[in-house]
Motif scaffolding. Structure first.
Motif, PDB file in Angstrom:
ATOM      1  N   SER A 158       0.821  -1.212   0.000  1.00  0.00           N
ATOM      2  CA  SER A 158       0.000   0.000   0.000  1.00  0.00           C
ATOM      3  C   SER A 158       0.858   1.267   0.000  1.00  0.00           C
ATOM      4  O   SER A 158       0.511   2.266  -0.650  1.00  0.00           O
ATOM      5  N   ALA A 159       1.979   1.262   0.733  1.00  0.00           N
ATOM      6  CA  ALA A 159       2.841   2.447   0.774  1.00  0.00           C
ATOM      7  C   ALA A 159       3.467   2.709  -0.589  1.00  0.00           C
ATOM      8  O   ALA A 159       3.557   3.860  -1.039  1.00  0.00           O
ATOM      9  N   THR A 160       3.906   1.655  -1.271  1.00  0.00           N
ATOM     10  CA  THR A 160       4.457   1.811  -2.621  1.00  0.00           C
ATOM     11  C   THR A 160       3.398   2.311  -3.585  1.00  0.00           C
ATOM     12  O   THR A 160       3.663   3.164  -4.441  1.00  0.00           O
ATOM     13  N   ALA A 161       2.166   1.806  -3.444  1.00  0.00           N
ATOM     14  CA  ALA A 161       1.073   2.250  -4.309  1.00  0.00           C
ATOM     15  C   ALA A 161       0.807   3.746  -4.127  1.00  0.00           C
ATOM     16  O   ALA A 161       0.569   4.467  -5.104  1.00  0.00           O
ATOM     17  N   ARG A 162       0.849   4.221  -2.885  1.00  0.00           N
ATOM     18  CA  ARG A 162       0.635   5.653  -2.645  1.00  0.00           C
ATOM     19  C   ARG A 162       1.751   6.488  -3.276  1.00  0.00           C
ATOM     20  O   ARG A 162       1.503   7.571  -3.832  1.00  0.00           O
ATOM     21  N   ALA A 163       2.984   5.994  -3.210  1.00  0.00           N
ATOM     22  CA  ALA A 163       4.110   6.718  -3.806  1.00  0.00           C
ATOM     23  C   ALA A 163       3.990   6.760  -5.328  1.00  0.00           C
ATOM     24  O   ALA A 163       4.288   7.787  -5.959  1.00  0.00           O
ATOM     25  N   ILE A 164       3.567   5.648  -5.927  1.00  0.00           N
ATOM     26  CA  ILE A 164       3.367   5.622  -7.377  1.00  0.00           C
ATOM     27  C   ILE A 164       2.256   6.588  -7.776  1.00  0.00           C
ATOM     28  O   ILE A 164       2.376   7.346  -8.757  1.00  0.00           O
ATOM     29  N   ALA A 165       1.172   6.588  -7.030  1.00  0.00           N
ATOM     30  CA  ALA A 165       0.039   7.461  -7.343  1.00  0.00           C
ATOM     31  C   ALA A 165       0.432   8.939  -7.258  1.00  0.00           C
ATOM     32  O   ALA A 165       0.045   9.750  -8.106  1.00  0.00           O
ATOM     33  N   SER A 166       1.209   9.292  -6.245  1.00  0.00           N
ATOM     34  CA  SER A 166       1.638  10.689  -6.127  1.00  0.00           C
ATOM     35  C   SER A 166       2.563  11.073  -7.278  1.00  0.00           C
ATOM     36  O   SER A 166       2.501  12.194  -7.791  1.00  0.00           O
ATOM     37  N   TYR A 167       3.414  10.142  -7.708  1.00  0.00           N
ATOM     38  CA  TYR A 167       4.276  10.389  -8.870  1.00  0.00           C
ATOM     39  C   TYR A 167       3.428  10.716 -10.097  1.00  0.00           C
ATOM     40  O   TYR A 167       3.702  11.676 -10.825  1.00  0.00           O
ATOM     41  N   LEU A 168       2.389   9.913 -10.339  1.00  0.00           N
ATOM     42  CA  LEU A 168       1.561  10.103 -11.524  1.00  0.00           C
ATOM     43  C   LEU A 168       0.803  11.428 -11.483  1.00  0.00           C
ATOM     44  O   LEU A 168       0.728  12.144 -12.491  1.00  0.00           O
ATOM     45  N   ARG A 169       0.240  11.766 -10.343  1.00  0.00           N
ATOM     46  CA  ARG A 169      -0.549  13.002 -10.242  1.00  0.00           C
ATOM     47  C   ARG A 169       0.335  14.246 -10.424  1.00  0.00           C
ATOM     48  O   ARG A 169      -0.019  15.175 -11.153  1.00  0.00           O
ATOM     49  N   ILE A 170       1.467  14.257  -9.756  1.00  0.00           N
ATOM     50  CA  ILE A 170       2.324  15.441  -9.793  1.00  0.00           C
ATOM     51  C   ILE A 170       2.933  15.648 -11.171  1.00  0.00           C
ATOM     52  O   ILE A 170       2.953  16.766 -11.704  1.00  0.00           O
ATOM     53  N   ASN A 171       3.396  14.571 -11.787  1.00  0.00           N
ATOM     54  CA  ASN A 171       4.018  14.712 -13.102  1.00  0.00           C
ATOM     55  C   ASN A 171       2.996  14.916 -14.216  1.00  0.00           C
ATOM     56  O   ASN A 171       3.345  15.431 -15.289  1.00  0.00           O
ATOM     57  N   ALA A 172       1.748  14.544 -13.976  1.00  0.00           N
ATOM     58  CA  ALA A 172       0.706  14.824 -14.972  1.00  0.00           C
ATOM     59  C   ALA A 172       0.553  16.322 -15.205  1.00  0.00           C
ATOM     60  O   ALA A 172       0.212  16.761 -16.310  1.00  0.00           O
ATOM     61  N   LEU A 173       0.821  17.124 -14.183  1.00  0.00           N
ATOM     62  CA  LEU A 173       0.672  18.576 -14.302  1.00  0.00           C
ATOM     63  C   LEU A 173       1.667  19.193 -15.285  1.00  0.00           C
ATOM     64  O   LEU A 173       1.396  20.241 -15.873  1.00  0.00           O
ATOM     65  N   SER A 174       2.812  18.561 -15.452  1.00  0.00           N
ATOM     66  CA  SER A 174       3.845  19.118 -16.342  1.00  0.00           C
ATOM     67  C   SER A 174       3.830  18.499 -17.734  1.00  0.00           C
ATOM     68  O   SER A 174       4.637  18.869 -18.591  1.00  0.00           O
ATOM     69  N   GLU A 175       2.906  17.582 -17.990  1.00  0.00           N
ATOM     70  CA  GLU A 175       2.907  16.850 -19.253  1.00  0.00           C
ATOM     71  C   GLU A 175       2.749  17.752 -20.486  1.00  0.00           C
ATOM     72  O   GLU A 175       3.397  17.514 -21.510  1.00  0.00           O
ATOM     73  N   PRO A 176       1.913  18.810 -20.465  1.00  0.00           N
ATOM     74  CA  PRO A 176       1.836  19.674 -21.657  1.00  0.00           C
ATOM     75  C   PRO A 176       3.178  20.312 -22.018  1.00  0.00           C
ATOM     76  O   PRO A 176       3.499  20.467 -23.213  1.00  0.00           O
ATOM     77  N   PHE A 177       3.964  20.658 -21.008  1.00  0.00           N
ATOM     78  CA  PHE A 177       5.265  21.286 -21.264  1.00  0.00           C
ATOM     79  C   PHE A 177       6.283  20.246 -21.743  1.00  0.00           C
ATOM     80  O   PHE A 177       7.166  20.566 -22.538  1.00  0.00           O
ATOM     81  N   LEU A 178       6.148  19.015 -21.253  1.00  0.00           N
ATOM     82  CA  LEU A 178       6.989  17.942 -21.774  1.00  0.00           C
ATOM     83  C   LEU A 178       6.688  17.717 -23.254  1.00  0.00           C
ATOM     84  O   LEU A 178       7.604  17.525 -24.060  1.00  0.00           O
ATOM     85  N   ALA A 179       5.403  17.765 -23.614  1.00  0.00           N
ATOM     86  CA  ALA A 179       5.003  17.607 -25.014  1.00  0.00           C
ATOM     87  C   ALA A 179       5.605  18.698 -25.889  1.00  0.00           C
ATOM     88  O   ALA A 179       6.131  18.431 -26.979  1.00  0.00           O
ATOM     89  N   LEU A 180       5.533  19.934 -25.421  1.00  0.00           N
ATOM     90  CA  LEU A 180       6.108  21.056 -26.174  1.00  0.00           C
ATOM     91  C   LEU A 180       7.601  20.863 -26.379  1.00  0.00           C
ATOM     92  O   LEU A 180       8.124  21.022 -27.500  1.00  0.00           O
ATOM     93  N   GLY A 181       8.307  20.517 -25.316  1.00  0.00           N
ATOM     94  CA  GLY A 181       9.750  20.342 -25.403  1.00  0.00           C
ATOM     95  C   GLY A 181      10.153  19.215 -26.329  1.00  0.00           C
ATOM     96  O   GLY A 181      11.121  19.335 -27.098  1.00  0.00           O
ATOM     97  N   MET A 182       9.406  18.103 -26.298  1.00  0.00           N
ATOM     98  CA  MET A 182       9.772  16.963 -27.122  1.00  0.00           C
ATOM     99  C   MET A 182       9.530  17.244 -28.606  1.00  0.00           C
ATOM    100  O   MET A 182      10.385  16.953 -29.452  1.00  0.00           O
ATOM    101  N   ALA A 183       8.368  17.803 -28.945  1.00  0.00           N
ATOM    102  CA  ALA A 183       8.055  18.053 -30.352  1.00  0.00           C
ATOM    103  C   ALA A 183       8.964  19.123 -30.945  1.00  0.00           C
ATOM    104  O   ALA A 183       9.533  18.940 -32.030  1.00  0.00           O
ATOM    105  N   ILE A 184       9.132  20.230 -30.256  1.00  0.00           N
ATOM    106  CA  ILE A 184       9.965  21.311 -30.783  1.00  0.00           C
ATOM    107  C   ILE A 184      11.443  20.920 -30.744  1.00  0.00           C
ATOM    108  O   ILE A 184      12.232  21.333 -31.596  1.00  0.00           O
ATOM    109  N   GLY A 185      11.828  20.111 -29.766  1.00  0.00           N
ATOM    110  CA  GLY A 185      13.196  19.589 -29.765  1.00  0.00           C
ATOM    111  C   GLY A 185      13.465  18.766 -31.013  1.00  0.00           C
ATOM    112  O   GLY A 185      14.545  18.851 -31.613  1.00  0.00           O
TER     113      GLY A 185
END
Length: 462
Positions: A354-381
């Protein structure tokens, strides 16, 4: 009857340089997108089967993944330079030049695949740096054998896929990936329960071998088939061009590889290291469903921009770059929204703790917020690389990882002893910074980049 030396080129050039951009992006991106998503399912499937062996096995695969990124440095050097050079020569109707690039790329792919074995004697120091416990280090050794056996077919396959993409053929790489994914998952499902991590390594090696065999046979039936007759020669000028473009890309990939290894080591200094290691391994594999489309659109932008610059159509190349980025942002943001909303159930699929699951879930939620900027960087790169600028994306990556991410993540985890979630926030914010900088650089430099690689439009192979 037309000249056979130029007919294939004109056909490909008609797609990339004259058809409506929306259609072109779809034709090039959709097969590549399917290939990247399929590859992601392959890695996720492997982690799923390995996770049944326990967190120790999952952490071991994650540790080998850090070393595997060093192989990606070499393959990135070959694939980036190959796609750019062939795209520009193809767009400029220089078929013989494209064939020489293809032969040189295969020579480099073979050499770099062999060099990957130098990882083996250094592994002990890497395991120590990552602070792996002896049981995890032993498991990592087991899996690493299979990963290194797969290095040569993997490196050659990357070179082959890059040259097909350079001429605008995205279907052949897709089929090769599907062959690799199907065989990887089938063999992992069979062998991991029987032989543990030994089985996982064997499955990885055989899947890469099957993919290489298909690509090699396809090259025989392609417009670049004459490249085989050039394999015994060494074209120093082409090798110089490949290295001139590839070395900055390799430096960027090396920076990313070392940064990921350092980041793995940093989170290992958080209050709960095994949970953090397993969560990062699973989280990155899951998140790959979002950023793998970014790779697809990056490759699309690189091919489109390269061919259009080779044809002397810079305005169209610029429009293609921004339109590709728009599609990339839309798709990656949509996937990130799913991760944000369903992080908990997704995380529970990859661990029983359960503790590992909570850590994975927090990783997904927090990094989801930056995904549009990752998309911009990858395509324009990708657009920058297609224009022959492999230096700027590398420099931005080094800055965002080593200046913006690592020091703060280290202070939070190792000094302030914050939970691993703090490191997730630092990762997300540095991703935002990288995307903004990449878009800004392309905007400022797009006119100056309107120059093909030397010889790309000459119509000559020299």
């Amino acid at each position: 009857m037309g000249n056979p030396e130029t007919e294939p080129s004109l056909k490909a050039q008609g797609i990339a340089t004259r058809a409506p951009l929306g259609r072109v992006v779809g034709v090039l991106a959709i097969p590549t997108l399917f290939a990247q998503v399929a590859q992601t399912f392959s890695w996720l499937g492997e982690i799923y089967f390995v996770s049944h062996l326990g967190d120790r096995a999952t952490a071991a695969v994650g540790a080998v993944g850090q070393l595997g990124m060093l192989l990606m440095v070499l393959t990135m050097m070959v694939s980036t330079s190959t796609t750019t050079l062939i795209a520009q020569k193809w767009g400029g109707n220089d078929i013989q030049g494209a064939r020489r690039v293809a032969a040189s790329a295969l020579q480099q792919g073979f050499l770099f695949g062999l060099l990957a074995w130098l990882i083996w004697p250094t592994r002990i120091y890497v395991w120590s740096f990552l602070r792996l416990s002896p049981p995890v280090a032993g498991s990592a050794d087991t899996y690493l054998v299979g990963a290194l056996a797969a290095a040569l077919p993997f490196s050659l396959s990357f070179a082959l896929m890059a040259l097909f993409r350079g001429i605008g053929d995205m279907v052949t790489p897709l089929i090769s990936v599907l062959i690799a994914v199907f065989s990887h998952l089938s063999l992992a499902a069979l062998l991991v329960p029987l032989w543990g991590l030994w089985g996982a390594g064997i499955a990885l090696f055989l899947s890469r071998l099957f993919s290489l065999i298909y690509l090699w046979r396809r090259l025989h039936n392609s417009p670049l088939s004459a490249s085989f007759s050039l394999l015994k020669e060494r074209d120093r000028a082409v090798h110089r061009d490949l290295l001139r473009l590839g070395l900055p890309a390799g430096a960027g990939a090396l920076s990313m590889s070392l940064a990921q290894t350092a980041y793995f080591a940093i989170i290992s200094r958080s209050p709960h290291p095994l949970i953090a290691q397993a969560a990062l391994t699973a989280g990155m594999r899951i998140e790959a469903l979002a950023f793998m489309p970014g790779i697809a659109f990056s490759i699309t932008a690189q091919t489109l921009v390269g061919q259009n610059i080779g044809a002397g159509q810079w305005d169209r190349a610029r429009q293609a770059a921004w339109q590709t980025a728009g599609y990339c942002i839309l798709i990656m943001t949509s996937i990130a929204a799913v991760f944000f909303l369903f992080a908990g159930p997704i995380a529970e699929t990859f661990t029983r703790d359960s503790a590992t699951a909570r850590a994975i879930a927090s990783y997904l939620r927090i990094n989801a917020l930056s995904e549009p900027f990752l998309a911009l960087g990858m395509a324009i790169g990708g657009a920058l690389r297609g224009a022959g600028d492999t230096f700027s994306p590398a420099l931005i990556g080094i800055f965002s990882l080593w200046i913006a991410r690592m020091p703060l993540a280290y202070w939070l985890c190792a000094v302030a002893r914050k939970d691993v979630e703090a490191a997730w926030w630092v990762m997300s914010l540095s991703t935002v910074l990288s995307g903004v900088l990449t878009g800004l650089v392309f905007h400022l430099r797009q006119r100056k980049l309107a120059r093909p690689i030397a010889g790309a439009r000459s119509g000559r192979g020299d």
